[in-house]
Write a protein that holds these residues in place. Structure first.
Motif, PDB file in Angstrom:
ATOM      1  N   MET A  69       0.817  -1.210   0.000  1.00 55.60           N
ATOM      2  CA  MET A  69       0.000   0.000   0.000  1.00 55.60           C
ATOM      3  C   MET A  69       0.857   1.269   0.000  1.00 55.60           C
ATOM      4  SD  MET A  69      -3.098  -0.953  -0.067  1.00 55.60           S
ATOM      5  CE  MET A  69      -3.867  -2.532   0.025  1.00 55.60           C
ATOM      6  N   GLY A  70       1.876   1.311   0.817  1.00 50.41           N
ATOM      7  CA  GLY A  70       2.710   2.508   0.914  1.00 50.41           C
ATOM      8  C   GLY A  70       3.744   2.569  -0.201  1.00 50.41           C
ATOM      9  N   ASP A  71       4.427   3.702  -0.281  1.00 51.73           N
ATOM     10  CA  ASP A  71       5.485   3.836  -1.282  1.00 51.73           C
ATOM     11  C   ASP A  71       6.828   3.509  -0.647  1.00 51.73           C
ATOM     12  OD1 ASP A  71       7.616   5.034  -2.960  1.00 51.73           O
ATOM     13  OD2 ASP A  71       5.893   5.628  -4.169  1.00 51.73           O
ATOM     14  N   PRO A  72       7.519   2.478  -1.133  1.00 55.65           N
ATOM     15  CA  PRO A  72       8.772   2.046  -0.507  1.00 55.65           C
ATOM     16  C   PRO A  72       9.871   3.105  -0.502  1.00 55.65           C
ATOM     17  CG  PRO A  72       8.441   0.918  -2.588  1.00 55.65           C
ATOM     18  CD  PRO A  72       7.175   1.673  -2.300  1.00 55.65           C
ATOM     19  N   LEU A  73       9.803   4.081  -1.412  1.00 57.69           N
ATOM     20  CA  LEU A  73      10.844   5.117  -1.431  1.00 57.69           C
ATOM     21  C   LEU A  73      10.799   5.987  -0.179  1.00 57.69           C
ATOM     22  CD1 LEU A  73      10.899   6.327  -5.140  1.00 57.69           C
ATOM     23  CD2 LEU A  73      12.118   4.427  -4.067  1.00 57.69           C
ATOM     24  N   LEU A  74       9.724   5.912   0.582  1.00 57.31           N
ATOM     25  CA  LEU A  74       9.601   6.688   1.824  1.00 57.31           C
ATOM     26  C   LEU A  74      10.184   5.956   3.027  1.00 57.31           C
ATOM     27  CD1 LEU A  74       5.975   8.086   1.346  1.00 57.31           C
ATOM     28  CD2 LEU A  74       8.167   9.097   0.641  1.00 57.31           C
ATOM     29  N   TYR A  75      10.655   4.720   2.816  1.00 56.71           N
ATOM     30  CA  TYR A  75      11.222   3.945   3.919  1.00 56.71           C
ATOM     31  C   TYR A  75      12.542   4.579   4.356  1.00 56.71           C
ATOM     32  CZ  TYR A  75      12.517  -0.137   6.705  1.00 56.71           C
ATOM     33  OH  TYR A  75      12.864  -0.980   7.736  1.00 56.71           O
ATOM     34  N   PRO A  76      12.703   4.841   5.666  1.00 62.76           N
ATOM     35  CA  PRO A  76      13.908   5.544   6.147  1.00 62.76           C
ATOM     36  C   PRO A  76      15.227   4.834   5.851  1.00 62.76           C
ATOM     37  CG  PRO A  76      12.250   5.411   7.884  1.00 62.76           C
ATOM     38  CD  PRO A  76      11.756   4.587   6.730  1.00 62.76           C
ATOM     39  N   ARG A  77      15.233   3.510   5.829  1.00 57.26           N
ATOM     40  CA  ARG A  77      16.462   2.760   5.564  1.00 57.26           C
ATOM     41  C   ARG A  77      16.345   2.019   4.235  1.00 57.26           C
ATOM     42  NH1 ARG A  77      18.777  -0.114  10.863  1.00 57.26           N
ATOM     43  NH2 ARG A  77      20.423  -0.527   9.328  1.00 57.26           N
ATOM     44  N   LEU A  78      15.976   2.754   3.209  1.00 54.88           N
ATOM     45  CA  LEU A  78      15.713   2.172   1.896  1.00 54.88           C
ATOM     46  C   LEU A  78      16.900   1.366   1.377  1.00 54.88           C
ATOM     47  CD1 LEU A  78      13.856   1.859  -0.555  1.00 54.88           C
ATOM     48  CD2 LEU A  78      14.825   4.003  -1.427  1.00 54.88           C
ATOM     49  N   GLY A  79      18.090   1.919   1.409  1.00 55.22           N
ATOM     50  CA  GLY A  79      19.266   1.213   0.898  1.00 55.22           C
ATOM     51  C   GLY A  79      19.498  -0.107   1.603  1.00 55.22           C
ATOM     52  N   ASP A  80      19.344  -0.116   2.923  1.00 53.52           N
ATOM     53  CA  ASP A  80      19.516  -1.356   3.699  1.00 53.52           C
ATOM     54  C   ASP A  80      18.447  -2.380   3.335  1.00 53.52           C
ATOM     55  OD1 ASP A  80      21.738  -0.330   5.084  1.00 53.52           O
ATOM     56  OD2 ASP A  80      20.450   0.565   6.618  1.00 53.52           O
ATOM     57  N   ALA A  81      17.216  -1.912   3.148  1.00 49.86           N
ATOM     58  CA  ALA A  81      16.118  -2.814   2.786  1.00 49.86           C
ATOM     59  C   ALA A  81      16.347  -3.425   1.405  1.00 49.86           C
ATOM     60  CB  ALA A  81      14.788  -2.070   2.840  1.00 49.86           C
ATOM     61  N   LEU A  82      16.770  -2.607   0.454  1.00 44.73           N
ATOM     62  CA  LEU A  82      17.013  -3.117  -0.899  1.00 44.73           C
ATOM     63  C   LEU A  82      18.139  -4.143  -0.905  1.00 44.73           C
ATOM     64  CD1 LEU A  82      16.677   0.181  -2.979  1.00 44.73           C
ATOM     65  CD2 LEU A  82      14.923  -1.533  -2.474  1.00 44.73           C
ATOM     66  N   ALA A  83      19.119  -3.954  -0.045  1.00 45.27           N
ATOM     67  CA  ALA A  83      20.233  -4.909   0.046  1.00 45.27           C
ATOM     68  C   ALA A  83      19.759  -6.270   0.569  1.00 45.27           C
ATOM     69  CB  ALA A  83      21.334  -4.345   0.936  1.00 45.27           C
ATOM     70  N   LEU A  84      18.726  -6.279   1.417  1.00 41.74           N
ATOM     71  CA  LEU A  84      18.205  -7.543   1.947  1.00 41.74           C
ATOM     72  C   LEU A  84      17.478  -8.369   0.890  1.00 41.74           C
ATOM     73  CD1 LEU A  84      16.702  -6.559   5.429  1.00 41.74           C
ATOM     74  CD2 LEU A  84      18.770  -7.896   4.995  1.00 41.74           C
ATOM     75  N   PHE A  85      16.831  -7.693  -0.058  1.00 34.66           N
ATOM     76  CA  PHE A  85      15.972  -8.375  -1.020  1.00 34.66           C
ATOM     77  C   PHE A  85      16.346  -8.015  -2.467  1.00 34.66           C
ATOM     78  CE2 PHE A  85      13.465  -7.703   2.872  1.00 34.66           C
ATOM     79  CZ  PHE A  85      13.180  -9.028   3.201  1.00 34.66           C
ATOM     80  N   PRO A  86      17.543  -8.363  -2.907  1.00 34.25           N
ATOM     81  CA  PRO A  86      17.982  -7.962  -4.252  1.00 34.25           C
ATOM     82  C   PRO A  86      17.149  -8.587  -5.372  1.00 34.25           C
ATOM     83  CG  PRO A  86      19.510  -9.530  -3.312  1.00 34.25           C
ATOM     84  CD  PRO A  86      18.545  -9.168  -2.216  1.00 34.25           C
ATOM     85  N   GLU A  87      16.435  -9.670  -5.075  1.00 34.96           N
ATOM     86  CA  GLU A  87      15.634 -10.349  -6.091  1.00 34.96           C
ATOM     87  C   GLU A  87      14.291  -9.661  -6.326  1.00 34.96           C
ATOM     88  OE1 GLU A  87      14.067 -11.934  -2.195  1.00 34.96           O
ATOM     89  OE2 GLU A  87      16.005 -11.291  -2.947  1.00 34.96           O
ATOM     90  N   ALA A  88      13.920  -8.752  -5.447  1.00 37.43           N
ATOM     91  CA  ALA A  88      12.595  -8.145  -5.497  1.00 37.43           C
ATOM     92  C   ALA A  88      12.506  -7.041  -6.541  1.00 37.43           C
ATOM     93  CB  ALA A  88      12.240  -7.582  -4.125  1.00 37.43           C
ATOM     94  N   MET A  89      11.282  -6.828  -7.000  1.00 35.61           N
ATOM     95  CA  MET A  89      10.984  -5.672  -7.829  1.00 35.61           C
ATOM     96  C   MET A  89      10.601  -4.542  -6.877  1.00 35.61           C
ATOM     97  SD  MET A  89       7.835  -4.987 -10.472  1.00 35.61           S
ATOM     98  CE  MET A  89       6.660  -5.524  -9.258  1.00 35.61           C
ATOM     99  N   LEU A  90      11.064  -3.349  -7.174  1.00 42.29           N
ATOM    100  CA  LEU A  90      10.683  -2.164  -6.419  1.00 42.29           C
ATOM    101  C   LEU A  90       9.619  -1.437  -7.223  1.00 42.29           C
ATOM    102  CD1 LEU A  90      11.352  -0.223  -4.016  1.00 42.29           C
ATOM    103  CD2 LEU A  90      12.857   0.952  -5.611  1.00 42.29           C
ATOM    104  N   SER A  91       8.457  -1.214  -6.628  1.00 45.38           N
ATOM    105  CA  SER A  91       7.364  -0.532  -7.310  1.00 45.38           C
ATOM    106  C   SER A  91       7.065   0.766  -6.577  1.00 45.38           C
ATOM    107  CB  SER A  91       6.124  -1.436  -7.319  1.00 45.38           C
ATOM    108  OG  SER A  91       5.048  -0.798  -7.964  1.00 45.38           O
ATOM    109  N   THR A  92       6.995   1.870  -7.332  1.00 45.01           N
ATOM    110  CA  THR A  92       6.833   3.184  -6.722  1.00 45.01           C
ATOM    111  C   THR A  92       5.997   4.107  -7.596  1.00 45.01           C
ATOM    112  OG1 THR A  92       8.006   5.170  -5.976  1.00 45.01           O
ATOM    113  CG2 THR A  92       9.066   3.876  -7.696  1.00 45.01           C
ATOM    114  N   ASN A  93       5.387   5.113  -6.975  1.00 46.03           N
ATOM    115  CA  ASN A  93       4.659   6.136  -7.735  1.00 46.03           C
ATOM    116  C   ASN A  93       5.613   7.184  -8.307  1.00 46.03           C
ATOM    117  OD1 ASN A  93       5.124   8.190  -5.692  1.00 46.03           O
ATOM    118  ND2 ASN A  93       3.380   7.387  -4.552  1.00 46.03           N
ATOM    119  N   ALA A  94       6.879   7.093  -7.991  1.00 44.24           N
ATOM    120  CA  ALA A  94       7.970   7.917  -8.538  1.00 44.24           C
ATOM    121  C   ALA A  94       7.954   9.377  -8.078  1.00 44.24           C
ATOM    122  CB  ALA A  94       8.022   7.835 -10.062  1.00 44.24           C
TER     123      ALA A  94
END
Length: 189
Positions: A69-94
């Motif tokens: 539901m939320g926009d992942p780009l607003l996550y405070p530790r975005l870089g750390d989160a992306l490093a945990l799940f490199p296989e995932a697609m990131l979906s955002t309203n940009a």
């Protein structure tokens, strides 16, 4: 227990797991029930996200998408989160895809990013993405396409089919973003 029996009956390899990093969003989209839900708008504590990561890996599961539901780009530790799940697609309203945030995404191990503009009609956009700024989102997407041009990130620009956009074709998206210059970009519906 019933849970164990259910897990045994499921083919875990076919599950498509989405992880919602945050329920916070910078828009109030027509198609999204977030504003009518009665849960708090908050980001997942990073320690909990690390536990989710360990549990999913322990089950042999991967994450399909970092979005709900939320926009992942607003996550405070975005870089750390992306490093945990490199296989995932990131979906955002940009809306937030600029500056340091865009660099964080491009420098992460994520290899698939979906940019949800939904229409290239500036009069239709506010009917779909309430609170969004069409010009800003288009500029953000163009800048991201250029920055990702020669890299490994596959960029998907989302075209949504709704009553408002049902007659809109892919061609205007290709022309609007100049996609002939970006072999790593495509339109998805």
């Amino acid at each position: 227990s019933a849970w164990c029996m259910m897990v045994l009956m499921l083919n875990l390899k076919k599950l498509r797991v989405a992880v919602e990093l945050t329920s916070c969003c910078n828009l109030s989209c027509a198609m999204c029930p977030l504003r009518s839900m009665r849960r708090p708008l908050e980001s997942m504590p990073f320690g909990r996200l690390e536990r989710v990561h360990r549990q999913l890996r322990g089950l042999g599961l991967s994450v399909y998408c970092l979005h709900e539901m939320g926009d992942p780009l607003l996550y405070p530790r975005l870089g750390d989160a992306l490093a945990l799940f490199p296989e995932a697609m990131l979906s955002t309203n940009a809306m937030a895809l600029r500056g340091d945030v865009a660099r964080t995404v491009l420098e992460s191990p994520i290899r698939r990013v979906r940019l949800c503009i939904d229409t290239v009609d500036p009069t239709a956009y506010p009917r779909l993405r309430t609170g969004g700024d069409f010009v800003r989102v288009a500029e953000n997407i163009r800048a991201f396409l250029e920055a990702a041009k020669d890299g490994p990130v596959k960029v998907e620009i989302q075209k949504m089919i709704t009553k408002v956009t049902r007659d809109e074709k892919r061609g205007p998206f290709h022309r609007f973003f100049g996609l002939e210059r970006y072999p790593n970009a495509s339109i998805v519906e």
